[in-house]
Design a protein around this motif. Structure first.
Motif, PDB file in Angstrom:
ATOM      1  N   VAL A 135       0.731  -1.470  -0.409  1.00  0.00           N
ATOM      2  CA  VAL A 135       0.277  -0.305  -0.140  1.00  0.00           C
ATOM      3  C   VAL A 135       0.589   1.360  -0.118  1.00  0.00           C
ATOM      4  O   VAL A 135       0.520   2.106  -0.884  1.00  0.00           O
ATOM      5  CB  VAL A 135      -0.735  -0.332   1.144  1.00  0.00           C
ATOM      6  N   ILE A 136       1.779   1.329   0.760  1.00  0.00           N
ATOM      7  CA  ILE A 136       2.908   2.203   0.542  1.00  0.00           C
ATOM      8  C   ILE A 136       3.862   2.685  -0.556  1.00  0.00           C
ATOM      9  O   ILE A 136       3.147   4.069  -1.150  1.00  0.00           O
ATOM     10  CB  ILE A 136       3.642   2.611   1.774  1.00  0.00           C
ATOM     11  N   THR A 150      11.508  -0.655   0.868  1.00  0.00           N
ATOM     12  CA  THR A 150      10.447  -0.280  -0.130  1.00  0.00           C
ATOM     13  C   THR A 150      10.848   1.267   0.535  1.00  0.00           C
ATOM     14  O   THR A 150      10.351   2.162  -0.520  1.00  0.00           O
ATOM     15  CB  THR A 150       8.835  -0.705   0.790  1.00  0.00           C
ATOM     16  N   ASP A 151      11.650   1.770   1.207  1.00  0.00           N
ATOM     17  CA  ASP A 151      11.638   3.333   0.809  1.00  0.00           C
ATOM     18  C   ASP A 151      13.175   3.031  -0.297  1.00  0.00           C
ATOM     19  O   ASP A 151      13.494   4.073  -0.529  1.00  0.00           O
ATOM     20  CB  ASP A 151      12.249   3.557   2.468  1.00  0.00           C
ATOM     21  N   GLY A 152      13.564   2.339  -0.229  1.00  0.00           N
ATOM     22  CA  GLY A 152      14.702   2.316  -2.016  1.00  0.00           C
ATOM     23  C   GLY A 152      16.100   2.124  -0.963  1.00  0.00           C
ATOM     24  O   GLY A 152      17.023   2.408  -1.994  1.00  0.00           O
ATOM     25  N   TYR A 153      15.550   1.564  -0.057  1.00  0.00           N
ATOM     26  CA  TYR A 153      17.795   1.278   0.396  1.00  0.00           C
ATOM     27  C   TYR A 153      17.470  -0.409   0.544  1.00  0.00           C
ATOM     28  O   TYR A 153      17.707  -0.499   1.944  1.00  0.00           O
ATOM     29  CB  TYR A 153      17.715   1.864   2.027  1.00  0.00           C
ATOM     30  N   PRO A 154      17.561  -0.975   0.204  1.00  0.00           N
ATOM     31  CA  PRO A 154      18.167  -2.501  -0.190  1.00  0.00           C
ATOM     32  C   PRO A 154      19.212  -2.883   0.780  1.00  0.00           C
ATOM     33  O   PRO A 154      19.288  -3.986   2.091  1.00  0.00           O
ATOM     34  CB  PRO A 154      17.436  -3.439  -1.105  1.00  0.00           C
ATOM     35  N   PRO A 168       8.176  -5.080  -4.407  1.00  0.00           N
ATOM     36  CA  PRO A 168       8.298  -3.292  -4.375  1.00  0.00           C
ATOM     37  C   PRO A 168       7.527  -2.409  -5.665  1.00  0.00           C
ATOM     38  O   PRO A 168       6.747  -1.908  -5.479  1.00  0.00           O
ATOM     39  CB  PRO A 168       8.839  -3.081  -3.463  1.00  0.00           C
ATOM     40  N   LEU A 169       8.539  -3.322  -6.357  1.00  0.00           N
ATOM     41  CA  LEU A 169       8.884  -2.638  -8.177  1.00  0.00           C
ATOM     42  C   LEU A 169       7.053  -3.145  -8.359  1.00  0.00           C
ATOM     43  O   LEU A 169       6.509  -2.344  -9.452  1.00  0.00           O
ATOM     44  CB  LEU A 169      10.048  -3.678  -8.266  1.00  0.00           C
ATOM     45  N   VAL A 170       6.776  -4.469  -8.574  1.00  0.00           N
ATOM     46  CA  VAL A 170       5.862  -4.840  -8.707  1.00  0.00           C
ATOM     47  C   VAL A 170       4.480  -4.136  -8.670  1.00  0.00           C
ATOM     48  O   VAL A 170       3.443  -3.695  -9.754  1.00  0.00           O
ATOM     49  CB  VAL A 170       5.199  -6.480  -8.915  1.00  0.00           C
TER      50      VAL A 170
END
Length: 436
Positions: free
Chosen positions: A71-72, A153-157, A290-292
């Protein structure tokens, strides 16, 4: 997440997620290995009996995290930053409350809970001591694994990967000190694991209270209705983790009945390695989710389908490499846990491990397809796949094979269940593709 090269983004997210989960799976394995060497084989079996409790904690964390993450990600794609902040903050608060409640319940019903997990006169004291060391950190388990997903999800894997590695290394050091220097046995191993989870929580929270994150804690008005959307999305992945614990429980019970205590010792080793393989495949699934979800929110169906293709190809390659490596290294893996044991038990465990490992060739396809459908907010087929491969089909095969072929046939259970589940996964995937 909107990188120029979709494959590069996929590899960046999946590699970090898979590495994090692989390291994460070492927590229980390190406990088992050090307990086996420092206390004994039946103490190691007691750690395995307590694993369903840890799986239940992870299941709750994943259920909330995957739904919240999905959802985020959609909110971020649609520029709804305040909604993302509020959801993140509410999620964190709810998990903290759940963790405190779980801790209280475990201490209140310690012995009945230990016996429910399968503890008998030989292992009861070990299981109770392990739970006593682990239960106070229930909230840390929930929040740590939840934030490990959300930080991607925040972009920091990469931050997630380094944090999990730090926690695992800390767990190894504290395990060694607690067991071999302080003589705390299984209680010390459990406390070491809990403290390592507390450490990872602190690192994640430092990130989310910093300035670099795209969503962060803030004051919020509690919205109970959002869980009608979040929980169905995360239920599929959460039930996968929960079913792992339930199947360990069922396997332990069936093996005790058909083979005896040595069968549980053998399965303990298999369960540790099985967790590694499952987490490797879940890493592909959760890393790409998260990408999908992001491209689904942008209504870019072609990008979603390419990500599915990347996931299935990755699962096929890793499955073949994993099966080949584990089949060849089976004697060395078994001896690492059973160095002092009799040769008959070692030989039996190697044979059982090799039979069980054939299922690793198939498991990745089911996990990736289920995760893909979850990311597209199609919870019903995803739940069917997760329940099928994780519990329903596997328990049916387990009980059937045990009744027909006895103890030795039990090790073929996952092969048949994964084949049946793959048929179901392909059916649901075909339904989705036809609707496009």
């Amino acid at each position: 997440m909107a990188g120029k090269n979709l494959l590069a983004s996929f590899l960046r997210f999946v590699s970090a997620t898979a590495a994090s989960l692989m390291v994460f799976s070492l927590y229980s394995m390190v406990d088992g290995l050090m307990v086996a060497r420092g206390v004994g084989e039946y103490a190691m079996s007691a750690v395995n009996l307590a694993l369903p409790f840890t799986n239940a904690l992870f299941s709750i964390a994943v259920m909330f995290a995957v739904g919240t993450s999905t959802v985020i990600a959609i909110c971020l794609a649609q520029k709804q930053r305040q909604e993302a902040d509020a959801l993140f903050s509410q999620n964190l608060t709810v998990l903290l409350c759940l963790g405190v409640l779980i801790t209280a319940l475990v201490f209140l019903f310690m012995e009945p809970f230990a016996r429910l997990l399968g503890a008998d006169s030989v292992t009861l004291d070990y299981v109770k001591k392990y739970l006593m060391g682990l239960a106070p950190f229930s909230a840390c388990f929930l929040i740590s694994y939840n934030l490990e997903i959300l930080i991607k999800t925040d972009g920091y894997p990469q931050v997630a990967m380094y944090t999990v590695i730090t926690g695992c290394l800390a767990n190894c050091v504290m395990d060694y000190i607690a067991i071999f220097h302080l003589g705390l046995g299984v209680f010390g191993a459990a406390v070491a694991t809990g403290l390592s989870q507390f450490l990872t929580c602190v690192i994640y929270l430092i990130h989310f209270f910093g300035k670099k994150c795209t969503f962060h804690p803030r004051r919020f008005r509690f919205n109970p209705h959002i869980y009608r959307r979040i929980l169905p999305i995360g239920f599929s992945d959460g039930i996968t983790e929960l079913c792992t614990g339930l199947m360990i429980f069922l396997f332990n019970r069936t093996l005790l009945r058909c083979i005896g205590a040595d069968g549980v010792v053998t399965y303990t080793i298999i369960a540790y390695m099985n967790t590694v393989i499952i987490n490797l495949m879940v890493g592909i699934s959760q890393g790409s989710q998260p990408l999908v979800s992001f491209y689904f929110g942008k209504k870019e169906t072609g990008s979603c389908h390419r990500l599915l293709k990347y996931g299935l190809v990755s699962a096929a390659i890793l499955a073949l490499v994993s099966f080949t490596g584990l089949y060849a290294a089976a004697p060395q893996i078994v001896k690492a846990f059973l160095k002092e044991s009799n040769p008959e038990l070692v030989a039996y465990s190697v044979r059982a491990f090799r039979q069980y490992s054939v299922s690793y060739l198939l498991v990745g396809f089911n996990v990736v397809i289920g995760g893909f459908l979850t990311a597209l907010e199609r919870p019903k087929p995803a739940i069917c796949i997760s329940m099928g491969r994780g519990l329903v089909l596997q328990s049916m095969c387990l009980l059937t094979l045990a009744a027909i072929g006895g103890g030795d046939a039990i090790w073929f259970t996952p092969i048949f269940s994964e084949i049946l589940c793959l048929c179901m996964s392909l059916f649901f995937l075909r339904q989705y593709l036809r609707s496009k």
